[in-house]
Design a protein around this motif. Structure first.
Motif, PDB file in Angstrom:
ATOM      1  N   PHE A 262       0.837  -1.199   0.000  1.00 35.11           N
ATOM      2  CA  PHE A 262       0.000   0.000   0.000  1.00 35.11           C
ATOM      3  C   PHE A 262       0.870   1.246   0.000  1.00 35.11           C
ATOM      4  O   PHE A 262       2.033   1.206   0.423  1.00 35.11           O
ATOM      5  CB  PHE A 262      -0.926   0.006   1.220  1.00 35.11           C
ATOM      6  N   ASP A 263       0.316   2.351  -0.476  1.00 31.68           N
ATOM      7  CA  ASP A 263       1.086   3.593  -0.566  1.00 31.68           C
ATOM      8  C   ASP A 263       1.187   4.284   0.791  1.00 31.68           C
ATOM      9  O   ASP A 263       2.153   4.997   1.053  1.00 31.68           O
ATOM     10  CB  ASP A 263       0.438   4.539  -1.587  1.00 31.68           C
ATOM     11  N   TYR A 264       0.195   4.069   1.650  1.00 29.68           N
ATOM     12  CA  TYR A 264       0.223   4.697   2.967  1.00 29.68           C
ATOM     13  C   TYR A 264       0.954   3.774   3.953  1.00 29.68           C
ATOM     14  O   TYR A 264       0.571   2.619   4.136  1.00 29.68           O
ATOM     15  CB  TYR A 264      -1.191   4.981   3.468  1.00 29.68           C
ATOM     16  N   ILE A 265       2.004   4.322   4.569  1.00 23.40           N
ATOM     17  CA  ILE A 265       2.848   3.544   5.469  1.00 23.40           C
ATOM     18  C   ILE A 265       2.889   4.195   6.849  1.00 23.40           C
ATOM     19  O   ILE A 265       3.236   5.381   6.981  1.00 23.40           O
ATOM     20  CB  ILE A 265       4.295   3.436   4.942  1.00 23.40           C
TER      21      ILE A 265
ATOM     22  N   LYS B  27       3.534   8.655   2.473  1.00 22.40           N
ATOM     23  CA  LYS B  27       3.194   8.004   1.219  1.00 22.40           C
ATOM     24  C   LYS B  27       4.458   7.345   0.660  1.00 22.40           C
ATOM     25  O   LYS B  27       5.485   8.006   0.491  1.00 22.40           O
ATOM     26  CB  LYS B  27       2.635   9.019   0.225  1.00 22.40           C
ATOM     27  N   LYS B  28       4.354   6.086   0.388  1.00 18.48           N
ATOM     28  CA  LYS B  28       5.517   5.313  -0.074  1.00 18.48           C
ATOM     29  C   LYS B  28       6.154   5.920  -1.322  1.00 18.48           C
ATOM     30  O   LYS B  28       7.384   6.015  -1.413  1.00 18.48           O
ATOM     31  CB  LYS B  28       5.096   3.868  -0.337  1.00 18.48           C
ATOM     32  N   HIS B  29       5.347   6.336  -2.280  1.00 23.77           N
ATOM     33  CA  HIS B  29       5.921   6.834  -3.531  1.00 23.77           C
ATOM     34  C   HIS B  29       6.705   8.126  -3.325  1.00 23.77           C
ATOM     35  O   HIS B  29       7.652   8.409  -4.057  1.00 23.77           O
ATOM     36  CB  HIS B  29       4.832   7.005  -4.601  1.00 23.77           C
TER      37      HIS B  29
ATOM     38  N   ALA C 238      12.226  10.420  -3.051  1.00 27.73           N
ATOM     39  CA  ALA C 238      13.282  11.130  -2.308  1.00 27.73           C
ATOM     40  C   ALA C 238      14.558  10.305  -2.171  1.00 27.73           C
ATOM     41  O   ALA C 238      15.582  10.824  -1.722  1.00 27.73           O
ATOM     42  CB  ALA C 238      12.766  11.526  -0.928  1.00 27.73           C
ATOM     43  N   GLY C 239      14.493   9.022  -2.517  1.00 30.29           N
ATOM     44  CA  GLY C 239      15.688   8.189  -2.455  1.00 30.29           C
ATOM     45  C   GLY C 239      15.745   7.220  -1.299  1.00 30.29           C
ATOM     46  O   GLY C 239      16.819   6.652  -1.034  1.00 30.29           O
ATOM     47  N   MET C 240      14.620   7.042  -0.584  1.00 33.54           N
ATOM     48  CA  MET C 240      14.549   6.100   0.540  1.00 33.54           C
ATOM     49  C   MET C 240      15.506   6.527   1.676  1.00 33.54           C
ATOM     50  O   MET C 240      16.089   7.602   1.643  1.00 33.54           O
ATOM     51  CB  MET C 240      14.871   4.683   0.069  1.00 33.54           C
TER      52      MET C 240
ATOM     53  N   ALA D 298      12.921  14.878   1.070  1.00 28.97           N
ATOM     54  CA  ALA D 298      11.522  14.864   0.608  1.00 28.97           C
ATOM     55  C   ALA D 298      10.959  16.283   0.538  1.00 28.97           C
ATOM     56  O   ALA D 298      10.299  16.657  -0.444  1.00 28.97           O
ATOM     57  CB  ALA D 298      10.681  13.996   1.534  1.00 28.97           C
ATOM     58  N   LEU D 299      11.221  17.091   1.566  1.00 34.08           N
ATOM     59  CA  LEU D 299      10.726  18.468   1.587  1.00 34.08           C
ATOM     60  C   LEU D 299      11.336  19.289   0.457  1.00 34.08           C
ATOM     61  O   LEU D 299      10.657  20.114  -0.165  1.00 34.08           O
ATOM     62  CB  LEU D 299      11.038  19.116   2.937  1.00 34.08           C
TER      63      LEU D 299
END
Length: 274
Positions: free
Chosen positions: A90-93, A167-169, A174-176, A192-193
């Motif tokens: 799922f995209d929501y983690i 959100k996973k995506h 952002a590069g994990m 990410a920001l």
């Protein structure tokens, strides 16, 4: 809106704390569709017994999939979470540490906030406790809205990692997580920001976090100070923060790292957690 819970555990964790942490997820008002547990290297027999118990129990819950990821050696939190993210459906983690306790409505409220605020990363207020969850020692609140979060992030970590939902995506974009000792999550949020992710911090308490003496000890010492200075230097060099942000945050990092643990604990409790 279905979501997955992502947890990592390693050999030094307390089996009873792990039970309490998992139970708090199983008491959520909206249960996850997937529970991902990453074994970060070989575990003790007691921890394996706890995991085996909940693996069987979750298989009986309709709509919930238990996904176990086993790493052959201890890789560290960032690498373990990356391994878990790769199998997320799922995209929501929802992030969860193996010794903390989520409030029953935590995930429901975060899903609601992500929808209403159109946010990509959502965390909330944390209640820190020692031995007894009913005796809260400190409260960790963070700026609520995006503009405040961006300003705050120039000097301090803008999200409470133990109770974050993202959100996973967005994290993949952002590069994990990267290997940035003690600052893996802060490093990820900044990236990410900088790529336009929208954050939001809920004012209501979402999680009880264990904050014993070891937590304060881990945040002191020359090695921790050195890593903090290196990380903040990188923030400055990338253009995310300014020279004054670098100077103020480094001064605080050095002072905080060299004082005795008792003073460090008081500094957390009466200044940083106000």
């Amino acid at each position: 809106m279905e979501y997955a819970v992502l947890m990592s555990v390693y050999e030094k964790e307390n089996p009873d704390f792990l039970k309490q942490s998992i139970e708090s997820i199983l008491r959520q008002t909206i249960l996850p569709g997937q529970f991902i547990l990453v074994k970060d290297g070989p575990l003790t027999g007691e921890l394996e017994e706890v995991i085996g118990h909940y693996e069987k129990r979750m298989k009986k819950k309709p709509g919930m999939e238990f996904t176990l990821v086993s790493l052959t050696e201890n890789k560290g939190l960032g690498s373990a979470l990356n391994a878990g993210l790769k199998v997320a459906k799922f995209d929501y983690i929802a992030r969860m540490d193996s010794d903390d306790i989520s409030v029953p409505k935590r995930c429901e409220r975060q899903l609601q906030a992500m929808r209403e605020q159109e946010a990509d990363i959502v965390s909330g207020t944390i209640l820190e406790f020692g031995e007894d969850i009913h005796h809260v020692q400190a409260v960790k609140r963070l700026p609520e809205m995006q503009d405040e979060i961006l300003k705050y992030a120039k000097r301090r970590n803008p999200f409470n990692h133990p109770c974050v939902m993202f959100k996973k995506h967005i994290i993949e974009k952002a590069g994990m997580y990267r290997e940035v000792l003690w600052f893996e999550d802060y490093d990820l949020w900044v990236r990410a920001l900088m790529q336009g992710a929208k954050g939001y911090n809920m004012k209501e308490p979402l999680l009880y976090m264990r904050a014993g003496e070891n937590m304060y000890l881990r945040r002191g010492g020359i090695r921790y100070v050195r890593q903090g200075v290196i990380f903040r230097w990188k923030l400055w060099k990338t253009g995310f923060s300014g020279a004054m942000d670098f100077f103020v945050s480094v001064c605080g990092q050095v002072l905080f790292g060299i004082v005795p643990n008792k003073l460090r604990r008081g500094f957390y409790k009466y200044i940083l957690r106000r």
